[in-house]
Design an enzyme around this catalytic site. Structure first.
Site, PDB file in Angstrom:
ATOM      1  N   GLU A  18       0.849  -1.212   0.000  1.00 24.49           N
ATOM      2  CA  GLU A  18       0.000   0.000   0.000  1.00 24.49           C
ATOM      3  C   GLU A  18       0.883   1.259   0.000  1.00 24.49           C
ATOM      4  O   GLU A  18       0.672   2.179  -0.796  1.00 24.49           O
ATOM      5  CB  GLU A  18      -0.905  -0.034   1.237  1.00 24.49           C
ATOM      6  CG  GLU A  18      -1.711   1.230   1.484  1.00 24.49           C
ATOM      7  CD  GLU A  18      -1.629   1.704   2.926  1.00 24.49           C
ATOM      8  OE1 GLU A  18      -1.207   2.854   3.141  1.00 24.49           O
ATOM      9  OE2 GLU A  18      -1.975   0.920   3.848  1.00 24.49           O
ATOM     10  N   HIS A  19       1.888   1.288   0.860  1.00 19.27           N
ATOM     11  CA  HIS A  19       2.790   2.451   0.895  1.00 19.27           C
ATOM     12  C   HIS A  19       3.488   2.642  -0.454  1.00 19.27           C
ATOM     13  O   HIS A  19       3.581   3.748  -0.964  1.00 19.27           O
ATOM     14  CB  HIS A  19       3.878   2.238   1.962  1.00 19.27           C
ATOM     15  CG  HIS A  19       3.483   2.718   3.322  1.00 19.27           C
ATOM     16  ND1 HIS A  19       4.198   3.661   4.009  1.00 19.27           N
ATOM     17  CD2 HIS A  19       2.437   2.381   4.123  1.00 19.27           C
ATOM     18  CE1 HIS A  19       3.629   3.884   5.191  1.00 19.27           C
ATOM     19  NE2 HIS A  19       2.561   3.118   5.280  1.00 19.27           N
TER      20      HIS A  19
END
Lengths: 427, 423
Positions: free
Chosen positions: A75-76
């Site tokens: 996600e990051h």
């Protein structure tokens, strides 16, 4: 190539509607226009979270096992690209963007009052264009390492995971969503691509948009950005979980003002997922067991055993379900004893018709009130879709419930012998 | 956006804000009372809790909550906060719009009356606040104040403020407050309650599908009996700081917290406000800001590093969570980014990004009664500024304004919370 199809879903009871769209790319799109709203909220989610540690695609023999915390790491990293990162692009539209990873999903979102289609284009584009290199992976390890350290200081968070580790032997819900400093050190660009290519297939995702928006606006962007992809069939490893808890008691020390207890009753799960009706009933039950209108809550409060931090939750997901109580207390064992006695007594007597009606009325009101809030609508649409339900189902089920069904679940779902107690103690 | 709210003066320093929103699922009403910080603050902290747990008609938490559940789960909350050197007690209730009631009940009217009862008709025993209830509320407040240390970020922020503003009312210490709370009696609460009704600046903010005229009449009638002597509130603005105060404390911790307190140079809440607001956003607002892009993304020193302006006190706070060994590196980089702001070395894109992001947040204020009330209730005793006016103010800020605002900043306090082994 398949055609895009649109269906209008209405609720007469709520006087609400949304559009359910099967996009030609293979993506499900749900558009919930709200008249008189200045803002719009968009959420692009994949059915992929921290518990998906072992998986395979149809046709593959072996399961792939990945390091703990990789969904969150991914996600990051997805915010980055070879060129401008997603935040730099959003900076031009004024949208307020973010993302989160939970046990079973990863969602990318933004809200805005202006330049909606530009922001939607950024969202669809960056989530469908991964770019990972060993150098960028390494850079993120420092940032996420600090996120992990920060969470380890958060007493409520630590308390929840201490309890999950006490209740579960194998179910991956027991691992921290962000993983550990050691586990994220094992993450490589190749592993990120492997996870991405499995779980970010459009057939495993959903786009939900609510607020000041029309289906035409959304489709115009989706048609332009999304490329049709062959759907995948993902098989998640079902971790055999013993019926009994791993340990009945555990404790940890942190800098806290007063001890924080968590008490969980582990539910027997014969099928991996809970039906919406079961979830709704469990939430009603919790109010009946220890809500602020019960004399039980007030007795505990008067005795100084709980304070306003006392809280409860029906906690469930793929392969796990539990009824959880938490809060500050000077005497965790005493609260445990009281709660066990309370549940047993209520299982014996059943909930009264009057209580049931009152609690149901509250839940009905809260359910309807939620349809004011476009953030809540978009979030609920994502969760509902992954559970193969509609956002309108809650209100209908609530009104159709019977007291017998509620009392039956009270007796069947909570086994007071199958429980764990954990305590975060002060220094 | 909806029409500008109507401001009605109900009595001396008692204001009603009528916020007409489009038809929605909820109705939201708040009552805010503002007193000078330090005047019976301990009493008001406990009183806020007491008044939301029982009333004359519903004399226990149990009965009051039963009533709320029957009103379709109307959500009642109460909070207290420092507003500059004022202390605000807020009651808020959100309920279902009458049109969704299953049996045609008039939920909003009942909820409004209940909200007024909380404030005006408390549960008393023998003419004073009930002894047992008072004892319970004191315990709950003590535990609530003490448990703030569980949230290390909030704790470090509070300790920085206590250090930085130790000679100003704003620096009121939690341990001093706790001591006062412990010593309270039912009669103390009674006197504080009377004083609150007499002296506070009061604002009722109502949004949604409401019979406003009836509400207005109701408020006038119910507040008519109260003798009023509103008290004025003034906040000390310290313009600059000459010497930096450093404070380090220890705790059992995994991540250290670095909190910096700056004097913004403002001399009142309106002094150069829009320029300050934009400057602080470019410096450390969103993910496009200097602190996020440099301290987090470029140097990987932290997960969060942000700056916030406290308009009512004229201070700017920078917060970050880091490894102890990186304290100097983080501090240096934060200060370097401030000098970037002061030297005007930020891009026009960054300035535009901040203005667009701030404007975007405020354009949606009127979407829901809840957000409208949160926004408008801040105007307890000051002229109303609509979101549109606010946005115009933000948009008028120039690069030169931002540079000038950054140049007025002076570092006052560096607070560091780290683990015991590393101290």
């Amino acid at each position: 190539m398949a055609e895009t199809t649109i269906r209008k879903v209405e609720s007469a009871r709520l006087q609400e509607f949304y559009y359910d769209i099967d996009h030609r790319s293979g993506l499900k799109i749900l558009v919930y226009p709200k008249e008189n709203y200045a803002s719009a909220y968009a959420m692009f989610g994949t059915h992929y979270g921290s518990i998906d540690t072992d998986f395979r695609l149809a046709g593959e023999k072996a399961y792939t096992s990945v390091p703990e915390g990789i969904a969150h790491f991914l996600e990051h990293k997805l915010f980055e690209s070879e060129d401008l990162d997603a935040f730099e692009r959003y900076a031009k539209t004024g949208a307020n963007a973010n993302a989160y990873t939970s046990f079973d999903k990863t969602c990318y979102l933004f809200s805005c009052t202006d330049n909606f289609t530009d922001s939607l284009e950024i969202l669809l584009d960056f989530v469908t264009h991964p770019y990972f290199t060993e150098a960028t992976v390494q850079k993120e390890q420092g940032i996420i390492g600090q996120e992990i350290q920060m969470c380890r200081d958060e007493a409520g968070w630590e308390s929840l995971f201490l309890l999950l580790r006490a209740m579960y032997h194998n179910c991956p819900v027991r691992i921290d969503i962000a993983g550990t400093v050691a586990s994220i050190a094992e993450i490589t660009a190749d592993l990120l691509y492997k996870c991405y290519n499995t779980f970010y297939n459009l057939s495993n995702m959903v786009l939900c948009v609510a607020g000041n928006v029309s289906p035409e606006q959304v489709l115009e962007v989706a048609d332009r950005i999304l490329k049709p992809a062959a759907p995948v069939e993902i098989e998640r490893k079902f971790h055999e979980e013993p019926r009994e808890v791993k340990t009945a008691y555990d404790e940890e020390t942190l800098a806290v003002a007063a001890p924080i207890f968590s008490l969980g009753f582990k539910e027997a799960v014969e099928t991996p997922e809970r039906a919406l009706k079961e979830v709704i009933i469990s939430n009603l039950l919790l109010d009946a067991i220890c809500g602020k209108t019960t004399s039980f809550y007030n007795e505990l409060l008067d005795a100084g055993l709980i304070n306003t931090s006392f809280d409860w939750e029906y906690f469930y997901g793929y392969g796990y379900a539990a009824t959880i109580f938490t809060g500050e207390t000077p005497d965790a064992r005493a609260v445990e004893k009281k709660l066990v006695e309370r549940i047993r007594a209520l299982q014996e007597s059943g909930i009264s018709e009057q209580e049931f009606d009152r609690i149901r009325k509250k839940h009905y009101g809260r359910t309807v009130m939620q349809f004011n809030d476009i953030d809540a609508i978009a979030n609920t649409m994502v969760s509902s879709y992954f559970r193969k339900e509609s956002v309108f189902d809650d209100a209908e089920i609530l009104q159709s419930l019977t007291l017998d069904e509620v009392n039956a679940r009270l007796r069947a779902a909570i086994d007071t012998d199958c429980r764990s107690l954990t305590v975060i103690k002060g220094e | 956006m909806s029409a500008q709210p109507k401001v009605v003066e109900i009595g001396e320093k008692i204001r009603l804000l009528r916020v007409q929103t489009a038809p929605t699922k909820t109705t939201c009403v708040s009552v805010d009372l503002l007193m000078p910080l330090g005047v019976r603050t301990a009493e008001y902290t406990v009183l806020a809790s007491y008044l939301t747990h029982c009333t004359e008609k519903f004399p226990s938490l149990h009965l009051l909550n039963e009533r709320l559940e029957l009103l379709y789960g109307a959500a009642l909350s109460c909070s207290t906060a420092k507003v500059g050197e004022g202390f605000r007690v807020s009651f808020q209730v959100t309920c279902l719009n009458d049109r969704y009631a299953l049996d045609g009940e008039r939920i909003s009217e009942a909820v409004l009356n209940l909200l007024l009862d909380l404030l005006l008709c408390p549960y008393l025993e023998n003419g004073t606040f009930a002894k047992n209830q008072t004892a319970t509320e004191i315990r709950l407040c003590i535990e609530d104040l003490e448990s703030e240390m569980n949230d290390k970020r909030a704790y470090a922020l509070r300790r920085m403020i206590e250090t930085m503003c130790q000679d100003e009312p704003y620096g009121i210490r939690t341990d001093a407050l706790l001591k006062e709370v412990r010593a309270l009696t039912p009669d103390d609460l009674l006197h504080a309650w009377k004083q609150l009704l007499q002296e506070a600046h009061i604002c009722v903010c109502a949004a949604g599908d409401i019979a406003f005229d009836a509400l207005e009449e109701n408020l006038k009638a119910r507040f008519a009996e109260i003798p009023r002597q509103p008290i004025s509130i003034e906040t000390v603005f310290v313009e600059t700081c000459e010497d930096v105060t450093e404070e380090t404390e220890t705790m059992v911790l995994n991540q250290s917290k670095l909190v910096l307190g700056f004097r913004s140079g403002m001399t009142s809440p309106d002094d150069n406000f829009y320029a300050e607001r934009v400057m602080v956003d470019v410096f450390g607002g969103g993910p496009y800001s200097r602190l996020f892009t440099q301290v987090r993304e470029k140097l990987s020193l932290c997960y969060y590093c942000s700056a916030r302006l406290n308009r009512q006190k004229g201070i700017v706070v920078v917060q970050s969570g880091i490894e102890s060994e990186n304290k100097q590196a983080a501090l240096q980089e934060i200060l370097r980014q401030l000098s970037v702001m002061q030297n005007g070395e930020f891009t026009d894109d960054a300035l535009q990004a901040s203005k667009a992001a701030i404007a975007d947040l405020f354009r949606s204020v009127d979407d829901m009664p809840e957000t409208a009330v949160t926004y408008y209730a801040q105007f307890i005793d000051t002229p109303l500024c609509t979101p549109a006016e606010f946005i115009r103010g933000i948009e008028s800020v120039t690069r030169e304004d931002v540079i000038a605002a950054a140049k007025r900043m002076s570092l006052d306090t560096v607070y560091f919370l780290c683990s015991k082994e590393e101290a």
